[in-house]
Write an enzyme that holds these catalytic residues in place. Sequence first.
Site, mmCIF file in Angstrom:
data_model
loop_
_atom_site.group_PDB
_atom_site.id
_atom_site.type_symbol
_atom_site.label_atom_id
_atom_site.label_comp_id
_atom_site.label_asym_id
_atom_site.label_seq_id
_atom_site.Cartn_x
_atom_site.Cartn_y
_atom_site.Cartn_z
ATOM 1 N N GLU A 1 0.843 -1.209 0.000
ATOM 2 C CA GLU A 1 0.000 0.000 0.000
ATOM 3 C C GLU A 1 0.872 1.250 0.000
ATOM 4 O O GLU A 1 0.621 2.209 0.724
ATOM 5 C CB GLU A 1 -0.938 0.000 1.206
ATOM 6 C CG GLU A 1 -1.790 -1.247 1.338
ATOM 7 C CD GLU A 1 -2.716 -1.245 2.540
ATOM 8 O OE1 GLU A 1 -3.797 -1.852 2.454
ATOM 9 O OE2 GLU A 1 -2.347 -0.629 3.567
ATOM 10 N N CYS B 1 -10.734 -0.072 7.127
ATOM 11 C CA CYS B 1 -10.312 1.265 7.543
ATOM 12 C C CYS B 1 -10.960 2.362 6.713
ATOM 13 O O CYS B 1 -11.244 3.456 7.223
ATOM 14 C CB CYS B 1 -8.790 1.372 7.479
ATOM 15 S SG CYS B 1 -8.084 0.926 5.874
#
Length: 632
Positions: free
Chosen positions: A306, A390
Amino acid sequence: MTQTNGGPVVALSASPHAVLRPVAIAAVQLEDAFWQPRIARNREMTIPAQLRQCEETGRIDNFRRASGRKQVAFQGIFFNDSDVYKWAEAAAFSLGTHPDPKLDADLDAVIDEIAAAQDANGYLNTYFMFEREPERFTNLKDMHEIYCAGHLMQVAVAHHRATGKTTLLEVAIKLADCLDATFGPEPEKRLGACGHEEAEMALVELYRETGEARYLRLARFMIEARGHKPGLFGNSAYHQDHLPFVQQKDLTGHAVRHLYLACGGADVALETGDPPYRSALEALWKSLTEKRMYVTGGAGSRWEGEAFGEDYELPNDRAYTETCAAIGSVMWNWRMLHLTGDALYADLMETTLYNAVLPGLSLDGTHYYYQNPLADRGAHRRQEWFGCACCPPNIARLLASLGGYFYSVDATGVYVNLYATGTATLLLAGGRVTLSQKTNYPWDGDVKITIDAVTGQESEAKFLNLRLPCWANDVKITVDGQPVAFEGETGQYARIPMPEAGKIVRLALPMTIEKVESHPHVLANRNRVALRRGPLVYCIEQADNPDADVWDMALPADVELSAEFDPDLLGGIVTLKGQALARDAEEWEGALYAPYRQESRAGYRPVALTAIPYYAWANREPGPMQVWIPVV
């Protein structure tokens, strides 16, 4: 202890190095056709649906398990507490602008579960309970304990400002005291920080809310603990441990982590004015905007970790561009705006909101993107929830607090950061300005601002400052129909004397259709352009282009495009239309490579092209999409 009921997203009224001050979220009432329906849908659909998801996936049961109220196994990922905290922050922000007895009761019930799970020493993390208690703070690099604590502090502050209640703030203070008793430069404390930054900005905000200077010192300690020899995390650039913060010049590693670290650094700079902090923040911003950011404002190009890639590493179909990273960028630019007063930060904040945050949420408000590629064959679709969830509550808390981003103030007047129909009552040092906006932004650049009232001493409201977006040229400003001269140019704030009550200010921002090209080192975009109109980046999606596969379409270099509003398409949007070209892929059937032949338009056939705002893609039947279109 300050009680600010319905206060700002970040409270800078006492921050000595803030050039601008945010306004209370509740001071702004949006009544437009673009943002207000999304905020209402967030309140009525998204927040309730996310509470159900937190219950059904065991996230709230984890707190009941920790308190002993329920005998169940821990469920989900070790940082699942943070999803509950972000949901609660969204609920708190929503209550600050729209009182709702049911949501208030739901939030109080969740807070009760959170408070009951806290240990007597202030520690709170539902994963590290019972048999895992000896493991507390033994793996700061991976286990997100301090990250989760930061999200609790943020919701506690938001809840206190929105409702005046201290039930969650007391929990956050005990937890912050637990961290402060454990970490710090003193001999009896530990050197440490979290592998996933977040608590740094949360501790500063808790300091602003309570006045407890220990929290500011702890935030600074955690920022400055990184990057030394030996490192906290093996001097890993992925964890921003490769250099001390004040020496960092490139955004690197996990995108959300570094952007959250930059938020924390900006918060410390707002309180201390530390020049090395400011220099580092400016260097990191240049790294983002000049070499490592997508045209949408999206950040983080690599699925692997990420993470940010190298300079100009910006692939389209493999773009990771996590929704949380876009939100982190908005939060960072918001802080930089108030640290410097520079409209460029508000400009990027707007670009990112429209083009990198909004794609993360479906038009119905119940499906989400974690990754946001700029090209796709139709397989990437939004989901109702994720195991690692998230992004959904992060979007919810941003939308619930969005009104607070529209205006800022200083000792001399008002700054208009974003444009949308609505009203605002803005407090200055000893007076107030009440104004209203009327506009069809982002579809139209005509903005009318009526000064409804100016009260207080004359010196407290001298100027009205209007942001002139970087894409706007030949801007005109009139007051009651009369042209006025102004200080400032494109990419800055236009400053005019504060008009008297009853006067109408008209800002004309011409919205031309732009063909945008990227730096030649962005190999993925060689001989391609992106389409932009006003603040919106566009894409071509298969649902609108039946005459050819959109991956086979190209634009003539001299193409003329027109803008057309379609009230029935995707909630009402402006589309871009024109004549494009398409090369049929059948000639490549059975072949991956062939001898080169110089391209010419002779190999293409004419097709109609319709482009839609990128935020609206993937809300219909699956099909190919791309932002960057070849030019022939």
